[in-house]
Design an enzyme around this catalytic site. Sequence first.
Site, PDB file in Angstrom:
ATOM      1  N   GLY A 278      47.979   5.739 -42.953  1.00 19.64           N
ATOM      2  CA  GLY A 278      48.076   6.157 -41.559  1.00 19.64           C
ATOM      3  C   GLY A 278      46.763   6.332 -40.829  1.00 19.64           C
ATOM      4  O   GLY A 278      46.773   6.792 -39.682  1.00 19.64           O
ATOM      5  N   ASP A 300      45.240   7.795 -46.586  1.00 19.09           N
ATOM      6  CA  ASP A 300      44.519   6.532 -46.392  1.00 19.09           C
ATOM      7  C   ASP A 300      43.252   6.613 -47.236  1.00 19.09           C
ATOM      8  O   ASP A 300      43.079   7.570 -48.015  1.00 19.09           O
ATOM      9  CB  ASP A 300      44.200   6.286 -44.916  1.00 19.09           C
ATOM     10  N   ASP A 331      44.375   5.750 -53.101  1.00 17.43           N
ATOM     11  CA  ASP A 331      44.611   4.322 -53.262  1.00 17.43           C
ATOM     12  C   ASP A 331      46.120   4.173 -53.325  1.00 17.43           C
ATOM     13  O   ASP A 331      46.755   4.593 -54.283  1.00 17.43           O
ATOM     14  CB  ASP A 331      43.964   3.822 -54.553  1.00 17.43           C
ATOM     15  N   ARG A 347      53.531   2.293 -41.577  1.00 26.56           N
ATOM     16  CA  ARG A 347      53.451   1.586 -40.282  1.00 26.56           C
ATOM     17  C   ARG A 347      52.326   0.560 -40.283  1.00 26.56           C
ATOM     18  O   ARG A 347      51.163   0.876 -40.508  1.00 26.56           O
ATOM     19  CB  ARG A 347      53.223   2.579 -39.136  1.00 26.56           C
ATOM     20  N   HIS A 351      52.245  -5.811 -43.783  1.00 30.03           N
ATOM     21  CA  HIS A 351      51.896  -7.171 -43.346  1.00 30.03           C
ATOM     22  C   HIS A 351      50.486  -7.561 -43.775  1.00 30.03           C
ATOM     23  O   HIS A 351      50.129  -8.739 -43.707  1.00 30.03           O
ATOM     24  CB  HIS A 351      52.089  -7.325 -41.840  1.00 30.03           C
TER      25      HIS A 351
END
Length: 470
Positions: A278, A300, A331, A347, A351
């Site tokens: 995030g 993160d 990690d 979020r 990808h």
Amino acid sequence: MSSTGISSLRQLANIINSAIDAIENAYSAANVPFPSLDAAHFNSTDPAEALLQDSIVSNATLNIIAAASQLSATVSSPVVFASNAAQMFNVSSCLGAASGLNVVELLREAGPEGLHAKDIAAFSKNDPTFIARMLRLLATHNIFREVKPNVFANNRISAALDKGKPSSALYEKRAERLVGTNGTTAFLELVTDEIFKSMAYLTETLLDPKDGELPFNRAFGTDQLMFDWLHRPENAWRLQRFGLGMAGTAATEPKDALFTGFEWSSLPAGSVLVDVGGGIGNTAMTIAQMNPSLRVVVQDLEHQVAQGKPHWEQNFPAHVKNQMVEFQGIDFFGPQPVKNASVFMVRYVLHNWNNARATQLLRRLREAAQPTTRLVVIERIVSLASPVSSAEEEAIPGAARPSAPAPLLANWGVAKTEAYFYDMAVYAMVGSGQRTLGDFVDLFTEGGWKLEKVYHCKGSQLSHIIGVPI
């Protein structure tokens, strides 16, 4: 041409005419003029521009763009159409160069009368003849205007790329030229630089595949992952531009879109929301501000979350003071430390990773999940160009989306092309991509989750993809 072919042309023309009627009615009712392409300024808050986001107007716009493109393809010579498509890299190159040379800002200062190519070229000490040719190509594609021979001015499209600074400052302080901008131009320059150069090596990469080598690696002569390469000292300006560009694309999302998907308010008081990958937790903060009884864990890399606490202290100090937010450097391919999560929110993370790595991430979350834990993946779902719906769209609640009216391509074709450009960019740069619904079903299953429901967020390109533990 057969009668069927003529009928198709008529159908496409009728779609355009009906859409124009809908737009005309909306603007007449609002008593505002439709924005002119020749306007030398662009202001997204102008009532005429804001009305373009109205659902009736935006749907009509989709139909016009899709139908006009399909109509052009239908009547064009196939050879000419394919040849022109193959040479569109010239537009990308020239647009990137125009941005780098701060042409938009020079023309803004010159006013609607425009500026001669020799005066534009003088600022960068370039050949005015070529500058004119470059801008003429862009004007031919409706970016800029040639108002008189070799004299150019902004139009509504080029004006949207204005960095909002004096041209003198942009030339004198090139390292800071994008700082403080809205991110639109930063994203454009990222696309016309790193992404464009990487995609130029797509054919070689596919014809001569080497383990782990991407078009990006060939283009920039490195064996590093893109994010590692960006953090090299000599690429500090590229990293800054990347961050600004990503922030610019995020800013185009409607502020309330996040609340038209998963029902965050349905979570009981004290529920734990884990924002995986995030950054500083901006998305989680938006949710928590509307649902202050939620406990938040932002996860993160260490250097990312280190900036999170000051950000929350400034923008949502109550949550920090009440110890309702925690920041964890992790990690996320390793063991997940939070064992009592109500929701794992991921979020715009998956990808960036190929299926093997994305599966590993989801498995780590599954290992830590309770039976009641929900997985909320927020990403784009790529629509198929096929007129036939996939089995997943028909079976999963909320997954179905409207199709374009016949004879348009079911996915609205060129009108929705941004998602497919983004898909290619993500592959070229990091070896992953945007996924179809079927891809997400497979990925969830491999990661230990069942894809239970989909929410397509209103006014957004993002969807909330909900998983439950298997």
